[in-house]
Motif scaffolding. Structure first.
Motif, PDB file in Angstrom:
ATOM      1  N   THR A 200       0.775  -1.240   0.000  1.00  0.00           N
ATOM      2  CA  THR A 200       0.000   0.000   0.000  1.00  0.00           C
ATOM      3  C   THR A 200       0.808   1.293   0.000  1.00  0.00           C
ATOM      4  OG1 THR A 200      -0.131   0.026   2.432  1.00  0.00           O
ATOM      5  CG2 THR A 200      -1.887  -1.141   1.245  1.00  0.00           C
ATOM      6  N   ASN A 201       2.053   1.269   0.437  1.00  0.00           N
ATOM      7  CA  ASN A 201       2.746   2.532   0.658  1.00  0.00           C
ATOM      8  C   ASN A 201       4.187   2.581   0.170  1.00  0.00           C
ATOM      9  OD1 ASN A 201       1.066   4.644   2.365  1.00  0.00           O
ATOM     10  ND2 ASN A 201       0.465   2.587   3.034  1.00  0.00           N
ATOM     11  N   GLY A 202       4.506   1.773  -0.837  1.00  0.00           N
ATOM     12  CA  GLY A 202       5.778   1.935  -1.515  1.00  0.00           C
ATOM     13  C   GLY A 202       6.987   1.327  -0.833  1.00  0.00           C
ATOM     14  N   TYR A 203       6.786   0.498   0.214  1.00  0.00           N
ATOM     15  CA  TYR A 203       7.947  -0.161   0.822  1.00  0.00           C
ATOM     16  C   TYR A 203       8.489  -1.199  -0.151  1.00  0.00           C
ATOM     17  CZ  TYR A 203      10.713  -3.207   3.826  1.00  0.00           C
ATOM     18  OH  TYR A 203      11.729  -3.971   4.359  1.00  0.00           O
ATOM     19  N   THR A 204       9.798  -1.173  -0.395  1.00  0.00           N
ATOM     20  CA  THR A 204      10.392  -2.069  -1.386  1.00  0.00           C
ATOM     21  C   THR A 204      11.503  -2.945  -0.813  1.00  0.00           C
ATOM     22  OG1 THR A 204      11.945  -0.342  -2.091  1.00  0.00           O
ATOM     23  CG2 THR A 204       9.863  -0.495  -3.292  1.00  0.00           C
ATOM     24  N   GLY A 205      11.668  -2.939   0.488  1.00  0.00           N
ATOM     25  CA  GLY A 205      12.710  -3.760   1.097  1.00  0.00           C
ATOM     26  C   GLY A 205      12.247  -5.183   1.346  1.00  0.00           C
ATOM     27  N   PRO A 206      13.090  -5.980   1.977  1.00  0.00           N
ATOM     28  CA  PRO A 206      12.739  -7.371   2.256  1.00  0.00           C
ATOM     29  C   PRO A 206      11.668  -7.484   3.339  1.00  0.00           C
ATOM     30  CG  PRO A 206      14.817  -6.819   3.296  1.00  0.00           C
ATOM     31  CD  PRO A 206      14.446  -5.640   2.440  1.00  0.00           C
ATOM     32  N   ILE A 207      10.901  -8.558   3.289  1.00  0.00           N
ATOM     33  CA  ILE A 207       9.926  -8.877   4.338  1.00  0.00           C
ATOM     34  C   ILE A 207      10.661  -9.772   5.331  1.00  0.00           C
ATOM     35  CG2 ILE A 207       7.618  -9.770   4.841  1.00  0.00           C
ATOM     36  CD1 ILE A 207       7.712  -7.383   2.898  1.00  0.00           C
ATOM     37  N   ASP A 208      11.462  -9.135   6.185  1.00  0.00           N
ATOM     38  CA  ASP A 208      12.361  -9.900   7.049  1.00  0.00           C
ATOM     39  C   ASP A 208      12.087  -9.712   8.542  1.00  0.00           C
ATOM     40  OD1 ASP A 208      13.210  -7.295   7.382  1.00  0.00           O
ATOM     41  OD2 ASP A 208      15.275  -7.651   6.729  1.00  0.00           O
ATOM     42  N   GLY A 209      11.103  -8.886   8.898  1.00  0.00           N
ATOM     43  CA  GLY A 209      10.788  -8.690  10.313  1.00  0.00           C
ATOM     44  C   GLY A 209      11.799  -7.863  11.060  1.00  0.00           C
TER      45      GLY A 209
END
Length: 279
Positions: A200-209
């Motif tokens: 929804t808001n342009g985050y493009t990094g890893p889904i790593d917690g």
């Protein structure tokens, strides 16, 4: 615009699995093949300036164009092996990511390559910098800053990456976070937050917690809708957290909007994040 992209120099991806961190970037480990290429849209937060249908109508083999400033980091849409193609005809500087099972992704009109040929990358690792400024090195036929993205199937046919993503969601999605009960943020809570922000808001990094500046900046952008008016600097302060509490108030939080996240604030926020749409 039309992109007559040559496929010479495109290599089939090595079989990969797992990941490790080197110098702050995520890289995949050589090993057994993935069961299937898992692809996501790293550019959901950017405006589409030319659709797949528009590309085809203009005589292109197909692609999706996203408006973005020159020099924007380009995350890998899936794990694979990188091949750089300098000055690739009308496509200009092109990076190819060879995924499992013979699929490939290509980003066109780059201003810079950041990895060597043959580098193995995990999903979310930066593989280049966007370009496209008319007449600039690497822009090819581009007439303005943007990124062009398309995929290629195992038979060599260019395919729409957005249709691929819609048809191949990650198996099972993300688990629910226990923060809804515990009131203490955990890695799963942050992964779900990153995935929500990616969508929804342009985050493009890893889904790593492991939220960093880019995660927090995307959260601040999201909080514009909940009363946050401060800078988008990736530094969470009381005003940023007050907006998060405002969001949480729609999901069971009844405490003060004081910008101090306690267990009840986190429980409300986690109820929002645990919605199936953020899986």
């Amino acid at each position: 615009m039309t992109h007559g992209l040559s496929r010479r120099g495109v290599l089939r991806g090595a079989a990969l699995t797992g990941g490790l961190t080197v110098g702050g970037a995520l890289f995949a480990r050589p090993g057994t093949a993935f069961a299937a290429p898992v692809i996501y849209n790293p550019f959901a937060g950017y405006t589409i300036t030319q659709t797949w249908a528009q590309h085809r109508a203009n005589g292109s083999l197909g692609g999706i164009d996203f408006a973005m400033a020159v020099g924007t980091a380009l995350p890998a849409c899936g794990a694979g092996t990188v091949t750089n193609i300098p000055n690739n005809g009308t496509g200009g500087h092109t990076v190819t990511i060879a995924h499992a099972d013979g699929y490939k992704s290509q980003y066109l009109h780059l201003s810079a390559f950041v990895l060597a040929n043959g580098a193995a990358v995990a999903s979310g690792a930066t593989v280049g910098r966007s370009g496209g400024a008319a007449g600039a090195p690497g822009s090819g036929s581009s007439t303005g800053p943007h990124l062009h993205w398309h995929m290629i199937d195992p038979s060599g046919v260019r395919i729409n990456p957005l249709e691929y993503v819609a048809a191949h969601p990650p198996a099972g999605g993300l688990p629910k976070t226990a923060t809804e009960t515990s009131g203490t943020p955990d890695a799963t809570c942050y992964k779900r937050m990153q995935n929500w922000l990616r969508l929804t808001n342009g985050y493009t990094g890893p889904i790593d917690g492991v939220p960093g500046t880019n995660t927090w900046a995307a959260l601040q952008r999201a909080m514009r809708g909940y009363g946050y008016t401060g800078p988008i600097d990736g530094v969470m302060g009381p005003n940023s957290w007050r907006a998060v509490q405002q969001l949480a108030s729609g999901y069971g939080y009844t405490g003060p909007l004081d910008g101090v996240m306690g267990p009840n604030s986190w429980r409300g926020f986690a109820r929002f994040l645990n919605q199936d749409r953020w899986n």
